[in-house]
Design a protein around this motif. Structure first.
Motif, PDB file in Angstrom:
ATOM      1  N   VAL A 127       0.858  -1.181   0.000  1.00  0.00           N
ATOM      2  CA  VAL A 127       0.000   0.000   0.000  1.00  0.00           C
ATOM      3  C   VAL A 127       0.896   1.234   0.000  1.00  0.00           C
ATOM      4  CG1 VAL A 127      -1.861   1.248   1.165  1.00  0.00           C
ATOM      5  CG2 VAL A 127      -1.697  -1.222   1.436  1.00  0.00           C
ATOM      6  N   ALA A 128       0.483   2.264  -0.725  1.00  0.00           N
ATOM      7  CA  ALA A 128       1.163   3.558  -0.689  1.00  0.00           C
ATOM      8  C   ALA A 128       0.274   4.554   0.052  1.00  0.00           C
ATOM      9  CB  ALA A 128       1.449   4.055  -2.099  1.00  0.00           C
ATOM     10  N   VAL A 129       0.893   5.425   0.841  1.00  0.00           N
ATOM     11  CA  VAL A 129       0.166   6.481   1.547  1.00  0.00           C
ATOM     12  C   VAL A 129       0.676   7.819   1.041  1.00  0.00           C
ATOM     13  CG1 VAL A 129      -0.392   7.517   3.775  1.00  0.00           C
ATOM     14  CG2 VAL A 129      -0.100   5.038   3.593  1.00  0.00           C
ATOM     15  N   VAL A 130      -0.228   8.615   0.448  1.00  0.00           N
ATOM     16  CA  VAL A 130       0.155   9.888  -0.150  1.00  0.00           C
ATOM     17  C   VAL A 130      -0.924  10.943   0.113  1.00  0.00           C
ATOM     18  CG1 VAL A 130       1.480   8.798  -2.022  1.00  0.00           C
ATOM     19  CG2 VAL A 130      -0.935   9.328  -2.363  1.00  0.00           C
ATOM     20  N   PRO A 131      -0.556  12.230   0.029  1.00  0.00           N
ATOM     21  CA  PRO A 131      -1.583  13.274   0.113  1.00  0.00           C
ATOM     22  C   PRO A 131      -2.532  13.203  -1.079  1.00  0.00           C
ATOM     23  CG  PRO A 131       0.631  14.173   0.460  1.00  0.00           C
ATOM     24  CD  PRO A 131       0.808  12.786  -0.067  1.00  0.00           C
ATOM     25  N   GLU A 132      -3.721  13.759  -0.904  1.00  0.00           N
ATOM     26  CA  GLU A 132      -4.696  13.774  -2.001  1.00  0.00           C
ATOM     27  C   GLU A 132      -4.148  14.457  -3.239  1.00  0.00           C
ATOM     28  OE1 GLU A 132      -8.251  15.607  -0.589  1.00  0.00           O
ATOM     29  OE2 GLU A 132      -9.027  13.778   0.350  1.00  0.00           O
ATOM     30  N   CYS A 133      -3.310  15.493  -3.042  1.00  0.00           N
ATOM     31  CA  CYS A 133      -2.813  16.275  -4.174  1.00  0.00           C
ATOM     32  C   CYS A 133      -1.706  15.573  -4.940  1.00  0.00           C
ATOM     33  CB  CYS A 133      -2.317  17.638  -3.693  1.00  0.00           C
ATOM     34  SG  CYS A 133      -0.821  17.558  -2.655  1.00  0.00           S
ATOM     35  N   PHE A 134      -1.187  14.479  -4.440  1.00  0.00           N
ATOM     36  CA  PHE A 134      -0.025  13.806  -5.030  1.00  0.00           C
ATOM     37  C   PHE A 134      -0.310  13.402  -6.470  1.00  0.00           C
ATOM     38  CE2 PHE A 134       2.785  10.165  -5.801  1.00  0.00           C
ATOM     39  CZ  PHE A 134       3.999  10.628  -5.304  1.00  0.00           C
ATOM     40  N   GLY A 136       2.165  12.122  -8.623  1.00  0.00           N
ATOM     41  CA  GLY A 136       3.097  11.130  -9.126  1.00  0.00           C
ATOM     42  C   GLY A 136       2.469   9.752  -9.190  1.00  0.00           C
ATOM     43  N   PRO A 137       3.189   8.787  -9.783  1.00  0.00           N
ATOM     44  CA  PRO A 137       2.670   7.419  -9.882  1.00  0.00           C
ATOM     45  C   PRO A 137       2.690   6.724  -8.525  1.00  0.00           C
ATOM     46  CG  PRO A 137       4.923   7.518 -10.697  1.00  0.00           C
ATOM     47  CD  PRO A 137       4.515   8.936 -10.413  1.00  0.00           C
ATOM     48  N   THR A 138       1.702   5.874  -8.248  1.00  0.00           N
ATOM     49  CA  THR A 138       1.688   5.093  -7.016  1.00  0.00           C
ATOM     50  C   THR A 138       1.732   3.587  -7.290  1.00  0.00           C
ATOM     51  OG1 THR A 138      -0.733   5.140  -6.930  1.00  0.00           O
ATOM     52  CG2 THR A 138       0.454   6.859  -5.709  1.00  0.00           C
ATOM     53  N   TYR A 139       1.413   3.176  -8.499  1.00  0.00           N
ATOM     54  CA  TYR A 139       1.620   1.815  -8.992  1.00  0.00           C
ATOM     55  C   TYR A 139       0.694   0.741  -8.427  1.00  0.00           C
ATOM     56  CZ  TYR A 139       5.994   3.814 -10.749  1.00  0.00           C
ATOM     57  OH  TYR A 139       6.917   4.603 -11.377  1.00  0.00           O
ATOM     58  N   GLY A 140      -0.077   1.028  -7.401  1.00  0.00           N
ATOM     59  CA  GLY A 140      -0.917  -0.013  -6.829  1.00  0.00           C
ATOM     60  C   GLY A 140      -1.873   0.534  -5.793  1.00  0.00           C
ATOM     61  N   PRO A 141      -2.327  -0.293  -4.855  1.00  0.00           N
ATOM     62  CA  PRO A 141      -3.258   0.161  -3.814  1.00  0.00           C
ATOM     63  C   PRO A 141      -2.724   1.397  -3.096  1.00  0.00           C
ATOM     64  CG  PRO A 141      -3.011  -2.222  -3.738  1.00  0.00           C
ATOM     65  CD  PRO A 141      -1.986  -1.728  -4.710  1.00  0.00           C
ATOM     66  N   THR A 142      -3.601   2.374  -2.901  1.00  0.00           N
ATOM     67  CA  THR A 142      -3.162   3.662  -2.354  1.00  0.00           C
ATOM     68  C   THR A 142      -4.164   4.195  -1.344  1.00  0.00           C
ATOM     69  OG1 THR A 142      -2.117   4.183  -4.494  1.00  0.00           O
ATOM     70  CG2 THR A 142      -2.455   6.012  -2.957  1.00  0.00           C
ATOM     71  N   VAL A 143      -3.647   4.695  -0.226  1.00  0.00           N
ATOM     72  CA  VAL A 143      -4.448   5.418   0.761  1.00  0.00           C
ATOM     73  C   VAL A 143      -4.080   6.888   0.646  1.00  0.00           C
ATOM     74  CG1 VAL A 143      -4.851   5.824   3.218  1.00  0.00           C
ATOM     75  CG2 VAL A 143      -4.654   3.478   2.356  1.00  0.00           C
ATOM     76  N   ARG A 144      -5.069   7.716   0.358  1.00  0.00           N
ATOM     77  CA  ARG A 144      -4.828   9.161   0.246  1.00  0.00           C
ATOM     78  C   ARG A 144      -5.442   9.883   1.442  1.00  0.00           C
ATOM     79  NH1 ARG A 144      -3.051  11.076  -4.801  1.00  0.00           N
ATOM     80  NH2 ARG A 144      -2.871   9.406  -6.356  1.00  0.00           N
ATOM     81  N   PHE A 145      -4.800  10.977   1.839  1.00  0.00           N
ATOM     82  CA  PHE A 145      -5.318  11.771   2.950  1.00  0.00           C
ATOM     83  C   PHE A 145      -5.340  13.243   2.571  1.00  0.00           C
ATOM     84  CE2 PHE A 145      -0.745  11.619   3.583  1.00  0.00           C
ATOM     85  CZ  PHE A 145      -0.414  12.906   3.980  1.00  0.00           C
TER      86      PHE A 145
END
Length: 338
Positions: A127-134, A136-145
């Motif tokens: 899992v990747a965790v990134v800001p909503e505005c991100f 860039g590529p995340t490549y898979g399951p992602t949690v945005r905040f």
């Protein structure tokens, strides 16, 4: 067991806040870089800090340091049963976790091309965790905040704001600017012209003193003394007359504290900096207009408007440690680790 790899000084507060909110059985590793080791020991006194490897400066040295650290981390993990791993930007942890079959949660907020750290960590993550505005590529399951990671740093500080660092270092509150040079040894910045010229113009115009945080670690006081003591950067910024940075983390921390914050990054800023610019907390400047940009911020700072605006923005954003917890829960549920 959660394995946390802390590779930069600002990340210590992020993980301290996470562990306060969500206590875990943890393995904490750090690398030799600036005052990271001492800061981790000071801020995480209840946890054993394992020192593994070092930071590399040049492109060639980064590869050597990566290879050495991957090897040493593998040896360390022979002694522990790790269920999940997480870090903000640790390429070594990503590789080791992937190789050993440990679910890896990757955190990142720098969406500036060429996305080197992202490309070396996110494809290996559960899992990747990134800001909503991100963007860039995340490549898979992602949690945005909703927000920026520095919200956690500042919330952690505001729980116990000591305002003692300036006095400990012999400085007067409001008499100095905190200066952070551009990250010219990073993957996304090759050179930074006019930074020193901009700083000189501002210091000459304001009569303020300079406290500098060099990229290689330590702190340089106004009299030129260089110290390698552990310094709480947020606390020192909180009593300053402003922060001028060619990077990102310190400028966002300063902005959320409600003090004058100016970005001198000599290229476009990452999305997390831009949203604070749009919120009126950070000014973008160069050597030609830095004095005017600072004067405008100081006007708002002196009336308390900047601080009120910062508090309002913090209250409207999500605490990133909650997003990390959601990612952990997602991995635990999918893998049935607990």
């Amino acid at each position: 067991m959660l394995w946390i790899d802390v590779v930069n000084e600002p990340h210590v507060r992020l993980w301290r806040r996470f562990l306060k909110r969500y206590p875990q059985d943890v393995l904490i590793t750090v690398r030799r870089k600036g005052s990271l080791i001492e800061l981790a020991r000071r801020m995480l006194p209840d946890h054993e800090i394992h020192i593994v490897g070092r930071w590399g400066r040049s492109k060639e040295d980064k590869i050597r340091a990566f290879a050495e650290r991957v090897r040493d981390l593998v040896y360390l993990l022979d002694e522990y049963e790790v269920d999940v791993a997480s870090s903000k930007g640790s390429t070594e942890q990503a590789r080791v976790a992937f190789g050993l079959g440990i679910p890896f949660i990757a955190l990142n907020d720098n969406d500036l091309p060429p996305h080197v750290v992202t490309r070396l960590t996110f494809p290996l993550s559960a899992v990747a965790v990134v800001p909503e505005c991100f963007s860039g590529p995340t490549y898979g399951p992602t949690v945005r905040f909703r927000g920026v990671f520095e919200v956690s740093h500042v919330l952690d500080y505001l729980e116990e704001p000591s305002r003692e660092e300036c006095r400990r270092l012999g400085l007067r509150e409001g008499s100095y600017l905190v200066v952070r040079p551009p990250p010219v040894s990073s993957h996304y910045l090759e050179m930074a012209e006019h930074f020193e010229e901009a700083i000189k113009r501002l210091l000459d115009s304001t009569g303020l003193e300079e406290v500098r945080f060099p990229r290689e670690g330590g702190i340089i006081l106004p009299d030129g003394t260089k110290l390698y003591d552990v310094v709480d950067g947020i606390d020192l910024m909180a009593t300053s007359a402003g922060v001028i940075s060619g990077g990102g983390t310190m400028i966002r921390e300063a902005a959320l504290l409600g003090i004058p914050a100016i970005s001198l990054l000599p290229r476009e800023d990452p999305c997390v900096t831009r949203i604070l610019m749009e919120g009126g907390l950070i000014a973008k400047a160069d050597h030609r207009n830095i004095v005017q940009a600072y004067e405008h911020l100081v006007e708002r700072w002196s009336t308390g408007e900047l601080r009120e605006r910062a508090r309002a923005i913090i209250s409207s954003l999500e605490d990133p440690v909650d997003a990390i917890k959601r990612a952990l829960s997602q991995v635990f549920n999918e893998r049935k680790l607990y």
